[in-house]
Design an enzyme around this catalytic site. Structure first.
Site, short mmCIF file in Angstrom:
data_model
loop_
_atom_site.label_atom_id
_atom_site.label_comp_id
_atom_site.label_asym_id
_atom_site.label_seq_id
_atom_site.Cartn_x
_atom_site.Cartn_y
_atom_site.Cartn_z
N LYS A 156 -41.81 77.07 58.50
CA LYS A 156 -40.54 76.74 57.43
C LYS A 156 -41.26 77.13 56.04
O LYS A 156 -42.14 77.03 55.72
CB LYS A 156 -39.97 75.08 57.79
CG LYS A 156 -41.41 74.42 57.30
CD LYS A 156 -40.97 72.68 57.81
CE LYS A 156 -42.02 71.98 57.14
NZ LYS A 156 -41.62 70.48 58.51
N ARG A 200 -36.58 58.40 59.72
CA ARG A 200 -35.92 60.00 58.77
C ARG A 200 -34.80 60.27 59.97
O ARG A 200 -33.86 60.31 59.49
CB ARG A 200 -37.09 60.94 58.46
CG ARG A 200 -36.10 61.98 57.04
CD ARG A 200 -37.66 62.44 57.11
NE ARG A 200 -38.06 63.24 58.36
CZ ARG A 200 -39.16 64.99 57.94
NH1 ARG A 200 -39.44 64.59 57.13
NH2 ARG A 200 -39.67 65.00 59.20
N TYR A 203 -47.44 72.06 24.02
CA TYR A 203 -46.47 71.48 23.58
C TYR A 203 -46.61 70.09 23.65
O TYR A 203 -48.04 69.35 24.42
CB TYR A 203 -45.81 71.14 24.76
CG TYR A 203 -44.67 72.72 24.72
CD1 TYR A 203 -43.69 73.09 23.92
CD2 TYR A 203 -45.08 72.85 25.58
CE1 TYR A 203 -43.08 74.28 23.80
CE2 TYR A 203 -43.75 74.49 25.77
CZ TYR A 203 -43.43 75.10 24.84
OH TYR A 203 -42.54 76.13 24.73
N MET A 232 -44.14 76.62 30.74
CA MET A 232 -43.23 77.89 31.69
C MET A 232 -44.38 78.35 31.94
O MET A 232 -44.10 79.13 33.42
CB MET A 232 -41.93 77.74 31.54
CG MET A 232 -40.79 78.47 32.16
SD MET A 232 -39.71 78.84 32.02
CE MET A 232 -38.43 77.31 31.71
#
Ligand code: PLP
Length: 383
Positions: free
Chosen positions: A35, A130, A278, A326
């Site tokens: 998956k 779940r 940053y 990023m």
């Protein structure tokens, strides 16, 4: 020119890890869980490499269709089942198998015209709370499926919530509940994920369902480290000693399959007290040599990786400093005068276990591997 970030995937290692799963659970069939794009490794490439797999597990119909379109012929199980009744037609048309975990899915299935019988994995909730039927509803669901004439083969399954923990109490109680409810029933049974496959042979039954171990990450959780403590330099990939003696003690190691790597694209000298990145979140304690690497959170590198997260620069360990941005990260190259712009940087994989990076980013290996983004270049090795 594209960015130098690439995920190098070693398919031979994935095959070896599959063989190890088979060896550890010699009496079970093995569903290779692919998956989420095979946990970020590329589901068609992985499934194509695993010609021996008894079945594949995917999250949803779209993931299954991708494998069928790539020519994968083995059984494919939708671990999340059908998300609405309309999907059942494609399930039948593509010869897929289906988890049924809820009364809605059950009534959709029983109420649909199906041109062929479908193999169904009926899920019991044994404590994870779940997905799955309570024990009582499970018995009822099993009866109606068996009476429906729509089921080719029924597999009874459940899923563990704590199989990765050294304390096996929860797993044992989930196992005991499951065994009590399915005692004497003739259907095939399936419980084990990677962690249970490795550490709890009692859970193997007819089908095991390894995911993370195929990709070479250790499924057994590490002792929690207090925040801010120094992480161990090396996380052993060997299996902890708590495993029952029924497993031979000479377990070969699982082999990491992904190396995420990029290059140094800039180097700057900064003075003591100057900051990097940053938010000025890191200040140089002394004059420092700072390298910029072309990898960022938009590639899947974790934004919350702490100062000190290791990277390998031309084979030398160095530390992340400042915030992950990023497209770039900064690393402290002070003390590594020999490295230069263009040098290779390994973010995890060869020589740097992904477990170490996950611990420093307060996350799990699954999230790092499955989080590799589309813009990363993939390269496949098969040796
Ligand atoms: C993802 C998944 C697995 C595989 O779990 P790992 O911890 O990666 O081995 C097994 N079974 C089910 C139902 C799953 O959803």
């Amino acid at each position: 020119m594209s960015r130098p970030i690439e995920a190098v995937i070693n398919l031979a290692n994935i095959r070896d890890n599959y063989t190890l799963a088979k060896k550890l659970a010699p009496h079970s069939r093995v569903m290779a869980v692919v998956k989420a794009n095979a946990y970020g490794h590329g589901s068609t490439q992985v499934a194509t490499a695993l010609t021996e797999a008894d079945a594949f597990g995917v999250a949803c119909l779209a993931e299954a269709l991708e494998l069928r379109e790539a020519g994968i012929v083995q059984p494919i199980v939708l671990l999340g089942g059908a998300f609405d009744a309309a999907e059942l037609r494609d399930v039948v048309g593509n010869d897929l198998q289906l988890v049924i975990h809820s009364s809605q899915q059950l009534s959709d299935f029983l109420g649909s015209e199906l041109s062929k019988r479908v193999s169904v994995w009926l899920k019991m909730d044994t404590g994870m709370h779940r997905l799955g039927f309570s024990a009582r509803a499970f018995a009822e669901a099993r009866r109606s499926l068996n009476a429906s004439g729509k089921v080719k083969e029924l597999v009874l399954m459940s899923h563990f919530s704590c199989a990765d923990q050294c304390d096996k109490k929860t797993t044992e109680s989930q196992l005991a509940l499951f065994n009590k409810e399915v005692a004497g029933l003739e259907e095939l049974k399936s419980l084990a994920n990677s962690a249970a496959l490795i550490s709890c042979p009692d859970t193997h039954c007819d089908w095991v369902r390894p995911g993370i171990m195929l990709y070479g990450a250790n499924p057994l959780s590490k002792p929690a480290l207090p925040p801010g403590s120094l992480r161990p330099a090396i996380m052993p990939m060997t299996i902890p000693m708590t495993i029952p003696m029924t497993i031979p003690m000479t377990i070969p190691m699982i082999k990491p399959a992904m190396t995420l790597r990029s290059r140094l694209v800039a180097i700057n000298e900064i003075a003591a007290g100057e900051s990097v990145g940053y938010g000025q979140q890191w200040h140089a304690p002394q004059a420092a040599r700072i390298g910029t690497v072309a990898v960022g959170y938009a590639d899947g590198y974790p934004r919350h990786a702490a100062n000190g997260t290791p990277v390998l620069v031309a084979g030398h360990r160095a530390s992340l400093v400042g915030r992950v941005s990023m497209d770039f990260i900064s690393v402290d190259l002070t003390g590594l005068p020999e490295v230069a712009t263009g040098d290779e940087v390994v973010l995890w994989g060869d020589g740097l276990p992904v477990e170490e990076v996950a611990a420093m980013a307060d996350t799990i290996t699954y999230q790092l591997l499955a989080g590799i983004q589309q813009r990363v270049n993939y390269r496949y090795l098969d040796k």
